[in-house]
Design a protein around this motif. Structure first.
Motif, PDB file in Angstrom:
ATOM      1  N   HIS A 536       0.847  -1.194   0.000  1.00  0.00           N
ATOM      2  CA  HIS A 536       0.000   0.000   0.000  1.00  0.00           C
ATOM      3  C   HIS A 536       0.884   1.247   0.000  1.00  0.00           C
ATOM      4  CE1 HIS A 536       0.706  -1.221   4.236  1.00  0.00           C
ATOM      5  NE2 HIS A 536       0.991   0.062   4.389  1.00  0.00           N
ATOM      6  N   ASP A 537       0.295   2.377  -0.322  1.00  0.00           N
ATOM      7  CA  ASP A 537       1.034   3.634  -0.268  1.00  0.00           C
ATOM      8  C   ASP A 537       1.523   3.883   1.153  1.00  0.00           C
ATOM      9  OD1 ASP A 537       0.334   3.921  -2.883  1.00  0.00           O
ATOM     10  OD2 ASP A 537      -0.855   5.740  -2.621  1.00  0.00           O
ATOM     11  N   SER A 538       2.718   4.453   1.254  1.00  0.00           N
ATOM     12  CA  SER A 538       3.265   4.748   2.575  1.00  0.00           C
ATOM     13  C   SER A 538       4.026   6.071   2.510  1.00  0.00           C
ATOM     14  CB  SER A 538       4.190   3.630   3.040  1.00  0.00           C
ATOM     15  OG  SER A 538       4.531   3.793   4.398  1.00  0.00           O
ATOM     16  N   ASN A 539       3.919   6.852   3.588  1.00  0.00           N
ATOM     17  CA  ASN A 539       4.464   8.207   3.611  1.00  0.00           C
ATOM     18  C   ASN A 539       5.681   8.336   4.521  1.00  0.00           C
ATOM     19  OD1 ASN A 539       2.242   9.085   2.026  1.00  0.00           O
ATOM     20  ND2 ASN A 539       1.006   9.266   3.889  1.00  0.00           N
ATOM     21  N   ILE A 540       6.576   9.212   4.117  1.00  0.00           N
ATOM     22  CA  ILE A 540       7.657   9.675   4.982  1.00  0.00           C
ATOM     23  C   ILE A 540       7.569  11.193   5.018  1.00  0.00           C
ATOM     24  CG2 ILE A 540      10.148  10.008   5.181  1.00  0.00           C
ATOM     25  CD1 ILE A 540      10.609   7.249   4.274  1.00  0.00           C
ATOM     26  N   LYS A 541       7.531  11.738   6.193  1.00  0.00           N
ATOM     27  CA  LYS A 541       7.423  13.183   6.329  1.00  0.00           C
ATOM     28  C   LYS A 541       8.793  13.820   6.192  1.00  0.00           C
ATOM     29  CE  LYS A 541       5.184  16.705   9.172  1.00  0.00           C
ATOM     30  NZ  LYS A 541       4.393  16.971  10.406  1.00  0.00           N
ATOM     31  N   LEU A 542       8.862  14.903   5.385  1.00  0.00           N
ATOM     32  CA  LEU A 542      10.131  15.552   5.080  1.00  0.00           C
ATOM     33  C   LEU A 542      10.101  17.013   5.496  1.00  0.00           C
ATOM     34  CD1 LEU A 542      10.546  14.130   1.476  1.00  0.00           C
ATOM     35  CD2 LEU A 542      11.561  13.249   3.567  1.00  0.00           C
ATOM     36  N   SER A 543      11.272  17.600   5.611  1.00  0.00           N
ATOM     37  CA  SER A 543      11.391  19.029   5.920  1.00  0.00           C
ATOM     38  C   SER A 543      12.109  19.725   4.774  1.00  0.00           C
ATOM     39  CB  SER A 543      12.141  19.224   7.240  1.00  0.00           C
ATOM     40  OG  SER A 543      13.406  18.579   7.193  1.00  0.00           O
ATOM     41  N   GLU A 544      12.513  20.948   4.938  1.00  0.00           N
ATOM     42  CA  GLU A 544      13.083  21.725   3.842  1.00  0.00           C
ATOM     43  C   GLU A 544      14.502  21.262   3.508  1.00  0.00           C
ATOM     44  OE1 GLU A 544      10.718  25.914   4.630  1.00  0.00           O
ATOM     45  OE2 GLU A 544      12.903  25.809   4.857  1.00  0.00           O
ATOM     46  N   GLY A 545      14.920  21.562   2.271  1.00  0.00           N
ATOM     47  CA  GLY A 545      16.274  21.254   1.816  1.00  0.00           C
ATOM     48  C   GLY A 545      16.563  22.062   0.576  1.00  0.00           C
ATOM     49  N   ASN A 546      17.593  21.636  -0.216  1.00  0.00           N
ATOM     50  CA  ASN A 546      17.853  22.323  -1.484  1.00  0.00           C
ATOM     51  C   ASN A 546      17.651  21.381  -2.651  1.00  0.00           C
ATOM     52  OD1 ASN A 546      20.412  21.053  -2.455  1.00  0.00           O
ATOM     53  ND2 ASN A 546      21.198  21.869  -0.513  1.00  0.00           N
ATOM     54  N   SER A 547      17.822  21.850  -3.861  1.00  0.00           N
ATOM     55  CA  SER A 547      17.371  21.115  -5.046  1.00  0.00           C
ATOM     56  C   SER A 547      18.477  20.441  -5.831  1.00  0.00           C
ATOM     57  CB  SER A 547      16.633  22.085  -5.979  1.00  0.00           C
ATOM     58  OG  SER A 547      17.489  23.134  -6.375  1.00  0.00           O
ATOM     59  N   ASN A 548      19.689  20.358  -5.303  1.00  0.00           N
ATOM     60  CA  ASN A 548      20.798  19.788  -6.069  1.00  0.00           C
ATOM     61  C   ASN A 548      20.822  18.271  -5.971  1.00  0.00           C
ATOM     62  OD1 ASN A 548      21.795  22.320  -6.868  1.00  0.00           O
ATOM     63  ND2 ASN A 548      22.770  22.576  -4.863  1.00  0.00           N
ATOM     64  N   ASN A 549      19.769  17.623  -6.421  1.00  0.00           N
ATOM     65  CA  ASN A 549      19.639  16.172  -6.337  1.00  0.00           C
ATOM     66  C   ASN A 549      19.294  15.587  -7.694  1.00  0.00           C
ATOM     67  OD1 ASN A 549      19.939  16.259  -3.495  1.00  0.00           O
ATOM     68  ND2 ASN A 549      17.770  16.779  -3.300  1.00  0.00           N
ATOM     69  N   GLU A 550      19.534  14.294  -7.842  1.00  0.00           N
ATOM     70  CA  GLU A 550      19.199  13.601  -9.087  1.00  0.00           C
ATOM     71  C   GLU A 550      18.603  12.237  -8.752  1.00  0.00           C
ATOM     72  OE1 GLU A 550      21.327  11.902 -13.177  1.00  0.00           O
ATOM     73  OE2 GLU A 550      22.532  12.784 -11.559  1.00  0.00           O
ATOM     74  N   ILE A 551      17.428  11.960  -9.309  1.00  0.00           N
ATOM     75  CA  ILE A 551      16.815  10.652  -9.125  1.00  0.00           C
ATOM     76  C   ILE A 551      17.442   9.679 -10.107  1.00  0.00           C
ATOM     77  CG2 ILE A 551      14.675   9.333  -9.241  1.00  0.00           C
ATOM     78  CD1 ILE A 551      13.194  11.840  -8.438  1.00  0.00           C
TER      79      ILE A 551
END
Length: 579
Positions: A536-551
């Motif tokens: 089933h769908d499952s969530n992880i709660k996140l906070s702020e960060g920056n955008s220098n990421n790559e999937i």
């Protein structure tokens, strides 16, 4: 813009564990050295089930030769093949009657040489399965030994003279009658940890040890790069044969494995074979404690190179399944223990277990693909050498064998007899056997949707899984979203990023009931792995960060974000590079 938000929130999860990771110790030199058997991905082939070219229903070397380009396409760099030696096949080749000869069903020595030369031409090394805790009772050594106590080979095996009375009880893993069998010609009992057709070799005899080293050299001279030592933790015996307490067999390794002399033999093997031939060795099993495992594989010990333990494969032996919390705890505990010294094999299935997706994922048509992709993402993103079992790159599943008449495996038949003798609930026993039998993991490889899945033009030795029409190489090869191509992508990612080999591992939100999340960090490289182990769908709660990421890896087309929640779909697997 949505993708940017996703990446921002992803880094936030990394930042949430920043205090935990920044203070982690640097990876020691021993674990950071460039070593081929650490950096490679190993692919295990069960040869009689891989590809048959002569129509006899059994896989052969020519079948592997035919599929060498397929192996190369996977990106793997090592192949471990189960035994193919001359054998009466009581235990599918784990009962060897000639260690320098090949069983005719697999081909000739020339075929073998062509096969491994073809592998080497494609950058793939070969690991040989060496079965030297025991031999077959059809081996010339044992045939001579059982004829007379005066035979030069009598002391190649363990014997208990009948004039001393009945030998002290020893448990046999395959024989409900126990581990001693009487031999009339010598008026003595011989020891067998497994089937009565598999007498244990006497490693206390230096002549026997030299015979084994010479056998290993014989194969190393033919180009073998490594050795998997079958059941080797049981090779050393307490030759005083004391009386063990009642019920001791429930802790089999403690009483039968890792006797102190074992390390002397391994050091001798290292000096005789491992070091001069520049090969590596991994033993089946790693003892019953961390100290046992370190004593086997720490570099300064000069014994083995890789620990292969069973704690996590043993947690899913019944249809009741396993708990993700226990799964996380076991992998995290073993990684922590080996973060500074020693090296681990990482695996979820092999020839002695049922299929990976049935035990740890979800084999239903709805979730088989994504859950297998998730499990392969896990295997290929953990610290250690990944061992993948043939067919797991496709998501091959268990077959249904509800009656004992369908089983040919000596282990299954022995357990059935033991259950009958113990007046067990046989319906319950068969339910567990149907789920957990290692025959589930030995069905023919599913190459295409033709008759017998393209495995053979004859009658296969074991029936092909009914789902081969949909689960096969040909169907998945051109599908970019298939289990097969996901596997290839993960292998490529690992091969190109040393952080997934040597990087520090740090678990995140260990208490999460559905998601297994962790980072891999090496120097300035950081990767985040998020795996949803639920349907089933499952969530992880996140906070702020920056955008220098790559999937880098995602087994779904998208990622779902709702305000400050990162939502993983059922069995979703994501690998993110944190920059």
């Amino acid at each position: 813009m949505k993708q940017l938000v996703i990446l921002i929130l992803t880094l936030a999860l990394m930042n949430s564990c920043k205090d935990k990771t920044e203070n982690q110790p640097k990876i020691p030199v021993e674990n950071h050295q460039s070593t081929w058997w650490k950096e490679g991905v190993l692919y295990q082939i069960y040869p009689q089930s891989f590809k048959d070219t002569n129509g006899d229903g059994f896989g052969d070397f020519k079948g592997v030769i035919e599929k060498l380009d397929y192996l190369k396409s996977l990106g793997i760099s090592m192949v471990w093949m189960n035994p193919f030696f001359e054998s009466p096949l009581v235990d599918n080749g784990y009962d060897v009657s000639d260690y320098r000869a090949i069983h005719p069903r697999y081909g000739t020595m020339d075929d073998f040489q062509e096969m491994i030369n073809g592998m080497k031409a494609r950058g793939i090394r070969f690991v040989l399965d060496v079965v030297v805790n025991h031999s077959s009772n059809e081996h010339e050594w044992f045939k001579s030994a059982r004829s007379s106590r005066d035979s030069e080979y009598y002391n190649y095996y363990h014997w208990w003279p009948a004039e001393k009375g009945k030998p002290p009880y020893r448990h046999s893993l395959f024989d409900p009658e126990g581990g001693w069998d009487y031999n009339e010609a010598t008026n003595s009992y011989y020891l067998h940890t497994f089937a009565e057709a598999q007498p244990d070799l006497n490693w206390e005899n230096p002549k026997l040890r030299q015979e084994v080293y010479d056998i290993m050299k014989f194969w190393a001279d033919k180009g073998v790069d490594g050795f998997r030592m079958d059941a080797f933790q049981f090779a050393s015996k307490d030759t005083t044969y004391p009386e063990f307490p009642e019920g001791h067999e429930k802790d089999f390794i403690k009483w039968y494995g890792m006797r102190p002399q074992l390390h002397d033999y391994l050091k001798e093997m290292y000096k005789e074979v491992i070091e001069p031939y520049n090969v590596f060795a991994v033993a089946e099993g790693a003892g019953s404690t961390f100290q046992d495992a370190h004593d086997l594989v720490d570099e300064d010990r000069k014994e083995l190179q890789t620990a292969y333990h069973f704690e996590y494969v043993d947690m899913s032996k019944t249809p009741a399944g396993y708990k993700l919390s226990e799964f996380k705890e076991v992998f995290t505990r073993w990684d922590k223990e080996f973060s500074e010294k020693g090296w681990l094999a990482i695996f979820l299935s092999n020839h002695d277990n049922a299929r990976m997706v049935n035990r740890y994922g979800n084999p239903s048509p709805e979730f088989r693909r994504v859950s297998t992709q998730m499990l392969n993402t896990f295997l290929l993103s953990m610290r250690g050498t990944p061992y993948t079992y043939y067919g797991d790159e496709l998501g091959m599943t268990n077959i249904d064998m509800p009656t004992i008449e369908e089983y040919v495996d000596i282990d299954a038949i022995g357990k059935y007899k033991s259950a009958l003798a113990a007046n067990a609930d046989m319906d319950e026993f068969m339910e567990v056997l149907n789920y957990s039998s290692r025959e589930n993991g030995r069905t023919p490889m599913q190459w295409d949707d033709s008759e017998n899945a393209g495995f053979t033009t004859g009658t296969p030795w074991k029936r092909v899984n009914e789902n081969y029409k949909n689960v096969n190489v040909a169907a998945q090869d051109k599908d970019p979203n298939s289990v097969l191509n996901h596997f290839r992508n993960m292998v490529k990612l690992r091969n190109n990023n040393k952080v997934l080999v040597y990087g520090d591992y740090q678990i995140i939100q260990e208490e999460h009931p559905d998601i297994y999340a962790y980072t891999r960090i090496l120097d300035d490289k950081k990767m985040l792995v998020l795996l949803n182990f639920s349907d089933h769908d499952s969530n992880i709660k996140l906070s702020e960060g920056n955008s220098n990421n790559e999937i880098l890896i995602n087994n779904y087309e998208s990622l779902n974000i709702n305000e400050d929640l990162f939502t993983l779909k059922p069995y979703q697997a994501v690998v993110v590079s944190i920059n």
